[in-house]
Design a protein around this motif. Structure first.
Motif, PDB file in Angstrom:
ATOM      1  N   ILE A   1       0.837  -1.287   0.038  1.00  0.00           N
ATOM      2  CA  ILE A   1      -0.070  -0.084  -0.009  1.00  0.00           C
ATOM      3  C   ILE A   1       0.871   1.005  -0.057  1.00  0.00           C
ATOM      4  O   ILE A   1       0.678   2.189  -0.814  1.00  0.00           O
ATOM      5  CB  ILE A   1      -0.804  -0.054   1.215  1.00  0.00           C
ATOM      6  CG1 ILE A   1      -1.939  -1.251   1.045  1.00  0.00           C
ATOM      7  CG2 ILE A   1      -1.747   1.387   1.282  1.00  0.00           C
ATOM      8  CD1 ILE A   1      -2.851  -1.424   2.359  1.00  0.00           C
ATOM      9  N   SER A   2       1.841   1.060   0.921  1.00  0.00           N
ATOM     10  CA  SER A   2       2.686   2.395   0.895  1.00  0.00           C
ATOM     11  C   SER A   2       3.521   2.744  -0.320  1.00  0.00           C
ATOM     12  O   SER A   2       3.547   3.864  -0.807  1.00  0.00           O
ATOM     13  CB  SER A   2       3.642   2.493   2.196  1.00  0.00           C
ATOM     14  OG  SER A   2       4.386   1.152   1.945  1.00  0.00           O
ATOM     15  N   ILE A   3       4.018   1.904  -0.817  1.00  0.00           N
ATOM     16  CA  ILE A   3       4.546   1.870  -2.084  1.00  0.00           C
ATOM     17  C   ILE A   3       3.734   2.123  -3.225  1.00  0.00           C
ATOM     18  O   ILE A   3       4.092   3.080  -3.939  1.00  0.00           O
ATOM     19  CB  ILE A   3       5.715   0.496  -2.589  1.00  0.00           C
ATOM     20  CG1 ILE A   3       6.812   0.542  -1.662  1.00  0.00           C
ATOM     21  CG2 ILE A   3       6.284   0.910  -4.187  1.00  0.00           C
ATOM     22  CD1 ILE A   3       7.488  -1.016  -1.885  1.00  0.00           C
ATOM     23  N   ALA A   4       2.687   1.697  -3.277  1.00  0.00           N
ATOM     24  CA  ALA A   4       1.854   2.031  -4.406  1.00  0.00           C
ATOM     25  C   ALA A   4       1.346   3.645  -4.309  1.00  0.00           C
ATOM     26  O   ALA A   4       1.191   4.023  -5.360  1.00  0.00           O
ATOM     27  CB  ALA A   4       0.680   1.083  -4.483  1.00  0.00           C
ATOM     28  N   ILE A   5       0.848   3.943  -3.083  1.00  0.00           N
ATOM     29  CA  ILE A   5       0.339   5.149  -2.959  1.00  0.00           C
ATOM     30  C   ILE A   5       1.410   6.112  -2.994  1.00  0.00           C
ATOM     31  O   ILE A   5       1.458   7.234  -3.507  1.00  0.00           O
ATOM     32  CB  ILE A   5      -0.637   5.353  -1.620  1.00  0.00           C
ATOM     33  CG1 ILE A   5      -1.729   4.302  -1.727  1.00  0.00           C
ATOM     34  CG2 ILE A   5      -0.918   6.792  -1.563  1.00  0.00           C
ATOM     35  CD1 ILE A   5      -2.486   4.720  -0.512  1.00  0.00           C
ATOM     36  N   GLY A   6       2.803   5.903  -2.571  1.00  0.00           N
ATOM     37  CA  GLY A   6       4.022   6.765  -2.397  1.00  0.00           C
ATOM     38  C   GLY A   6       4.397   7.211  -3.732  1.00  0.00           C
ATOM     39  O   GLY A   6       4.530   8.110  -3.961  1.00  0.00           O
TER      40      GLY A   6
END
Length: 469
Positions: free
Chosen positions: A269-274
């Motif tokens: 989630i963090s990599i995709a949104i980031g």
């Protein structure tokens, strides 16, 4: 074939044949293969055109991306099972003594939470909630429906997804929309008129809470699951290999739900949104690769032999092969439909009915038919948006009014309907894979719910068209 041309009624035969054969034979791979082969013959290019079509459609960056994404997701799910992560998560949820209704609502909320990827969402919800829903005697068809209805319908409504960027990008240069910023603002305003996507998501909650009771084939599936304990019908063929459904936790491995489940999910989630925020594009495949590497290292540090980790990874890849084969053939029939001009033929035979009053409703129907026939929503957007939206601006005098916004949302909603319901669609296939459901059973049980929302959507667009005309 030049853009805008088609082969007439012949151009719609391959997708129609694929869908009819799929329901008749209950074998999606065979049906797609036959329809592609016959479609190639209809083009008059000879037998050698068949392997050429496969090379063109599969030798693309687009297919390579989804192939790698599928493989990494398969590995991650296998790692989850080998570490006992899903079993541990299921045990935590089981202790909460959730009812059938609450389990369905939890699945619904989880699907909406993973809004950034319509590929990850159905696989995540299905694989995570499958064991829990099985124990609660919820049919796999119902779980696949929940996972499917909270993937593309949610992604198309949120302005920070690839869907929003793509759709808004198509609007630049139409009417007074002169740049991406103005296009995005217009897209966000149009989302309030995306009656299908909104309705599809709300429908899940209403069905889960029994405000609307199950009906059609889904009712039979749920009654079978409750009364007989069969989450799958007799003879069903789950669209996932036994390598994923039968993988057991490594003997003696101490389950750590945070390290083995929550942390990898947070990484994704963090990599995709980031990356979306920083780069303007969500690097979903790279996010899954990072989660796989992280969890693989954790497994090795906690004592699982390297050979076992690699064997588990291979089992994960084998487990998603049924879905990958269908995706490959779906990409091929989509490419064939483009070459035969399927979408342009559908537009041509319906264009004579256009007026300001029926424009949003007819746009929705055309987009839905094209997306359902070809299994691609984004391809539908690229074809229908440049035709329908300029027409809307013509009726509006060049102003961005309710008619224009409704037409934009009709293109988006119609494309989502096809992507959401077609047996040829990648997200429909992934929902069946995540829930380990029979693919055609999923399509058949979901269809009445989707068609109900579609009927209401068409009525609302007719009202909007009448008011905005």
């Amino acid at each position: 074939m030049e853009a805008g041309t088609h082969l007439g009624i012949i151009s719609i035969l391959p997708p129609i044949l694929a869908i009819v054969l799929a329901f008749k034979t209950r074998n999606t791979i065979f049906s797609l293969f036959v329809s592609i082969f016959i479609g190639v013959l209809l083009t008059g290019n000879g037998l050698l055109a068949f392997p050429d079509l496969l090379k063109r459609s599969l030798g693309t960056t687009s297919f390579s991306w989804i192939l790698l994404l599928e493989l990494f997701i398969g590995i991650l799910i296998a790692f989850f099972q080998r570490t006992g992560a899903i079993q541990g998560f299921t045990e935590i949820m089981r202790k909460k003594n959730l009812s059938r209704v609450k389990i369905q609502l939890t699945s619904w909320v989880m699907g909406m939470f993973v809004f950034f990827s319509d590929y990850f969402s159905p696989l995540f919800v299905g694989s995570t909630m499958r064991s829990l829903s099985d124990k609660a005697k919820i049919s796999r068809d119902k779980l696949a429906y929940i996972a499917d209805s909270t993937s593309a319908p949610v992604s198309v409504l949120v302005p920070i997804t690839g869907w929003a960027v793509y759709l808004s990008g198509l609007l630049v240069g139409m009417g007074p929309i002169i740049n991406q910023e103005m296009a995005m603002s217009t897209f966000v305003k149009s989302s309030f008129f995306n009656f299908y996507a909104i309705g599809a998501v709300l429908m899940v909650g209403l069905i889960a809470t029994k405000v609307i009771p199950d009906f059609g084939p889904m009712k039979k599936s749920e009654e079978r699951a409750i009364n007989e304990g069969k989450v799958l019908r007799d003879g069903a063929e789950p669209l996932v290999g036994e390598e994923l459904t039968e993988t057991q936790a490594y003997p003696g491995y101490k389950i750590n739900v945070f390290l083995n489940f929550i942390a990898p999910v947070l990484i994704v989630i963090s990599i995709a949104i980031g990356t979306y925020i920083v780069l303007g594009s969500a690097k979903t495949m790279e996010a899954f690769m990072a989660a796989v590497v992280f969890l693989g290292i954790v497994m090795r540090i906690k004592g699982i032999p390297f050979k076992d980790i690699m064997d588990t990874a291979v089992r994960g890849m084998k487990g998603v092969m049924p879905a990958i084969i269908i995706l490959a053939l779906s990409y091929s029939i989509n490419e064939l439909s483009k070459e035969m001009g399927t979408a342009y033929y559908i537009i041509e035979i319906t264009s004579g009915w256009m007026s300001a009053v029926v424009l949003p409703a007819l746009t929705f129907i055309i987009a839905a038919v094209i997306a359902f026939s070809t299994g691609t929503s984004w391809g539908t957007f690229a074809i229908v948006m440049p035709i329908a939206v300029p027409l809307a601006f013509g009726f509006s005098g060049g102003e961005i009014n309710m008619l224009v916004l409704a037409t934009i949302s009709a293109v988006a909603g119609g494309g989502v309907f096809g992507d959401h319901c077609s047996p040829l669609s990648d997200t429909t296939i992934l929902a069946s894979t995540g829930a380990a459901a029979d693919h055609l059973d999923h399509v058949k049980t979901q269809a009445p719910y989707a068609l109900t929302v579609s009927a209401l959507t068409i009525v609302l667009y007719l009202i909007v068209g009448f008011i905005g005309a």
